[in-house]
Design a protein around this motif. Sequence first.
Motif, PDB file in Angstrom:
ATOM      1  N   THR A   1       0.840  -1.198   0.000  1.00 14.18           N
ATOM      2  CA  THR A   1       0.000   0.000   0.000  1.00 14.18           C
ATOM      3  C   THR A   1       0.877   1.250   0.000  1.00 14.18           C
ATOM      4  O   THR A   1       2.058   1.215   0.356  1.00 14.18           O
ATOM      5  CB  THR A   1      -0.915   0.037   1.229  1.00 14.18           C
ATOM      6  OG1 THR A   1      -0.110   0.191   2.410  1.00 14.18           O
ATOM      7  CG2 THR A   1      -1.754  -1.224   1.350  1.00 14.18           C
ATOM      8  N   ARG A   2       0.290   2.334  -0.398  1.00 10.35           N
ATOM      9  CA  ARG A   2       0.962   3.621  -0.223  1.00 10.35           C
ATOM     10  C   ARG A   2       1.065   3.917   1.276  1.00 10.35           C
ATOM     11  O   ARG A   2       0.487   3.225   2.108  1.00 10.35           O
ATOM     12  CB  ARG A   2       0.201   4.724  -0.929  1.00 10.35           C
ATOM     13  CG  ARG A   2      -1.195   4.955  -0.359  1.00 10.35           C
ATOM     14  CD  ARG A   2      -1.694   6.342  -0.751  1.00 10.35           C
ATOM     15  NE  ARG A   2      -3.110   6.525  -0.500  1.00 10.35           N
ATOM     16  CZ  ARG A   2      -3.669   6.752   0.682  1.00 10.35           C
ATOM     17  NH1 ARG A   2      -2.916   6.783   1.784  1.00 10.35           N
ATOM     18  NH2 ARG A   2      -4.986   6.920   0.794  1.00 10.35           N
ATOM     19  N   GLU A   3       1.796   4.970   1.608  1.00 13.73           N
ATOM     20  CA  GLU A   3       1.922   5.338   3.026  1.00 13.73           C
ATOM     21  C   GLU A   3       0.580   5.810   3.551  1.00 13.73           C
ATOM     22  O   GLU A   3      -0.142   6.573   2.897  1.00 13.73           O
ATOM     23  CB  GLU A   3       2.982   6.430   3.199  1.00 13.73           C
ATOM     24  CG  GLU A   3       3.332   6.650   4.663  1.00 13.73           C
ATOM     25  CD  GLU A   3       4.698   7.296   4.847  1.00 13.73           C
ATOM     26  OE1 GLU A   3       4.925   7.850   5.923  1.00 13.73           O
ATOM     27  OE2 GLU A   3       5.521   7.232   3.910  1.00 13.73           O
TER      28      GLU A   3
ATOM     29  N   LYS B   1       2.271   1.197   6.424  1.00 16.00           N
ATOM     30  CA  LYS B   1       2.057   0.455   5.183  1.00 16.00           C
ATOM     31  C   LYS B   1       1.687  -0.985   5.501  1.00 16.00           C
ATOM     32  O   LYS B   1       2.083  -1.532   6.538  1.00 16.00           O
ATOM     33  CB  LYS B   1       3.316   0.455   4.302  1.00 16.00           C
ATOM     34  CG  LYS B   1       3.697   1.786   3.708  1.00 16.00           C
ATOM     35  CD  LYS B   1       4.945   1.630   2.829  1.00 16.00           C
ATOM     36  CE  LYS B   1       5.341   2.967   2.210  1.00 16.00           C
ATOM     37  NZ  LYS B   1       6.564   2.834   1.367  1.00 16.00           N
TER      38      LYS B   1
ATOM     39  N   LEU C   1      -7.658   4.205   3.211  1.00 18.90           N
ATOM     40  CA  LEU C   1      -7.316   3.773   1.859  1.00 18.90           C
ATOM     41  C   LEU C   1      -8.429   2.899   1.312  1.00 18.90           C
ATOM     42  O   LEU C   1      -8.882   1.976   1.999  1.00 18.90           O
ATOM     43  CB  LEU C   1      -5.997   2.976   1.849  1.00 18.90           C
ATOM     44  CG  LEU C   1      -5.646   2.285   0.524  1.00 18.90           C
ATOM     45  CD1 LEU C   1      -5.352   3.324  -0.562  1.00 18.90           C
ATOM     46  CD2 LEU C   1      -4.465   1.344   0.691  1.00 18.90           C
TER      47      LEU C   1
ATOM     48  N   GLU D   1      -8.916   4.234  -5.508  1.00 16.97           N
ATOM     49  CA  GLU D   1      -7.604   4.882  -5.666  1.00 16.97           C
ATOM     50  C   GLU D   1      -6.640   3.862  -6.266  1.00 16.97           C
ATOM     51  O   GLU D   1      -5.876   3.220  -5.555  1.00 16.97           O
ATOM     52  CB  GLU D   1      -7.102   5.377  -4.308  1.00 16.97           C
ATOM     53  CG  GLU D   1      -5.802   6.132  -4.393  1.00 16.97           C
ATOM     54  CD  GLU D   1      -5.253   6.467  -3.009  1.00 16.97           C
ATOM     55  OE1 GLU D   1      -4.064   6.801  -2.916  1.00 16.97           O
ATOM     56  OE2 GLU D   1      -6.005   6.371  -2.013  1.00 16.97           O
TER      57      GLU D   1
ATOM     58  N   ALA E   1      -3.855   3.972  -7.644  1.00 21.88           N
ATOM     59  CA  ALA E   1      -2.436   4.134  -7.330  1.00 21.88           C
ATOM     60  C   ALA E   1      -2.148   3.897  -5.853  1.00 21.88           C
ATOM     61  O   ALA E   1      -1.017   4.103  -5.404  1.00 21.88           O
ATOM     62  CB  ALA E   1      -1.960   5.534  -7.734  1.00 21.88           C
ATOM     63  N   GLY E   2      -3.137   3.440  -5.133  1.00 22.31           N
ATOM     64  CA  GLY E   2      -2.954   3.238  -3.697  1.00 22.31           C
ATOM     65  C   GLY E   2      -2.178   1.985  -3.347  1.00 22.31           C
ATOM     66  O   GLY E   2      -1.823   1.779  -2.183  1.00 22.31           O
ATOM     67  N   THR E   3      -1.938   1.105  -4.319  1.00 25.26           N
ATOM     68  CA  THR E   3      -1.100  -0.076  -4.093  1.00 25.26           C
ATOM     69  C   THR E   3       0.001  -0.108  -5.145  1.00 25.26           C
ATOM     70  O   THR E   3      -0.199   0.300  -6.289  1.00 25.26           O
ATOM     71  CB  THR E   3      -1.912  -1.382  -4.163  1.00 25.26           C
ATOM     72  OG1 THR E   3      -2.642  -1.420  -5.400  1.00 25.26           O
ATOM     73  CG2 THR E   3      -2.877  -1.501  -3.000  1.00 25.26           C
ATOM     74  N   HIS E   4       1.159  -0.616  -4.740  1.00 26.17           N
ATOM     75  CA  HIS E   4       2.328  -0.637  -5.613  1.00 26.17           C
ATOM     76  C   HIS E   4       2.807  -2.075  -5.792  1.00 26.17           C
ATOM     77  O   HIS E   4       3.291  -2.702  -4.842  1.00 26.17           O
ATOM     78  CB  HIS E   4       3.450   0.229  -5.024  1.00 26.17           C
ATOM     79  CG  HIS E   4       3.013   1.628  -4.705  1.00 26.17           C
ATOM     80  ND1 HIS E   4       2.774   2.571  -5.677  1.00 26.17           N
ATOM     81  CD2 HIS E   4       2.740   2.237  -3.518  1.00 26.17           C
ATOM     82  CE1 HIS E   4       2.388   3.703  -5.113  1.00 26.17           C
ATOM     83  NE2 HIS E   4       2.358   3.530  -3.786  1.00 26.17           N
TER      84      HIS E   4
END
Length: 550
Positions: free
Chosen positions: A437-439, A500, A531, A536, A538-541
């Motif tokens: 996840t994003r921060e 995260k 989250l 969203e 872009a909320g996970t990488h």
Amino acid sequence: MRIPALLIATTMTLGVTAPAHAGGREARFDQPHDDWSHSVLRTGTPRHVGLDPAPLDAALAQIERYTVPDATGHPLFAGAVTLFAHDGVVVTHEPTGWAVRYGDAAGTELPEDQRVPMAPDTIFDLASISKLFTSVVVMRQHELGRFGLDDPVARHLPEFGVNGKESITVRQLLTHTSGLVAWLPLWSQYPDVPSRLKAVMDTTPSSPPGTKYLYSDLNLITLGVLVQKWSGKTLDQLVREDITQPLGLVDTGYNPPAAKLDRIAATEYQAGRGIIRGTVHDENAWSLGGVAGHAGVFSTARELAVLGQAILNGGAYAGARILREDTVELMLTDFNQAFPGNSHGLGFELDQRWYMGALTSPRAAGHTGYTGTTLVLDPLSRSIAILLTNRVHPSRNWGSINPARRVAADGLAKALAVRPRHGTAWTPETAGGTLTTRELPQRAERQRLSFWAFVDLDPGDRVVVEATGDGSTWREVRVLAGYGERRWTKVEVDTESATKFRWRYVRGTGYGGRGVYVDAVRVTDERGVALDAEREPAGTHPEGWRAADR
């Protein structure tokens, strides 16, 4: 049919409505059936039944490559016929390579004009898949009230009840827990059929009955003798009357006639027999006249698929019934839970990843044959995977074809969809890959992580869900593991606040399953949503994970 619990902490399980698909309902790996099919096999395309053709094509291409000589100087097998069926539709029935390719034990290739190419209707020596035919005949006798599964064999066959075999039951013969040794050299050590059968009756168990799993040809040879005692008919007659005639099978049976020789795949070169073609490869079955409980049946891929479909249908096919539904249920029930890794019904092997590949579940059933034959039945998806090869042509020492068996089963499993539970699902592609996840904002002492997971992993594989507060030290909060349930499951974790979360794929040493998918990641705290990955993107990488739409 009973479906086992998934080995993962869950809060709830919901069904998912399959989207409409051109030509019919999409084939879903993540929507298991718990009832019998009612299909008669027909021919169609993968897309007609909602299968993704790409994994099927990839599997067929790999099987074709196995017929080409490799670094060993020879192919894995001379030729093959592959058949995939789903929901009553045969979507692939492809031959490749040669039914006859070699002229001697050294592997001298025949001139091409003397070779015989594989064809869809090539007839194969099924080897130990013959055990399923014997088992069906046995269970038909059970339906007629001729014996109880826990009857001592010696009650019906007194000559068997010697040398410690007095308490061995019919069930133990069917599940390979009798303690009988795996094999005896009947063909070379005894002069005739009566003495060979007497040797089986006289043998001494290698372990007390019921204490150990040991796969044994002698179990099925004994059952072949038993059905003759119960019925007064020979085994080949019973297979014809109970199976092949009701199912309309014309190329299935023992000792195929000479008129069909040009359609039969060759097997091994054996001293005194030459290249074997049209007679059973197994020496013991050959020495018993070609008809034995453990080997001897010849068939084609299409006709073997008919038997498989009859089992998926609960014992019926095209208006003919060969077994009752409750009998088929018994045959697909694991009676070997005391022997982990050796799941076995009454005749059928169950839950064997080494050749069932990603189709494996506690309900998956099938059998293999030494000549290079494989049958996998997946009741949960109503699918059949058949790979028939002549891998012992010209030698049994050219290597194991188990990788090819898994390629076939995996191809069909991957063609079945695992649809996202919501908009976008993620699945790992590489060991050690992470989905992070994003921060997250730190505004409360505790958080709730929720997501949907589909888990069908090989034992030993797992996805570890971890949290970090500083970005460098990770702590485990949940482990996703297990296989066989094939359902999306909502997972919820209450944990101390983290900056995260991540999902880390840990690969074991097994063969691999259908995989794990993570969807609808959401983190909340006392102040609301921190989250929502569906809103969203872009909320996970992902690193080593990919977006999956089926």
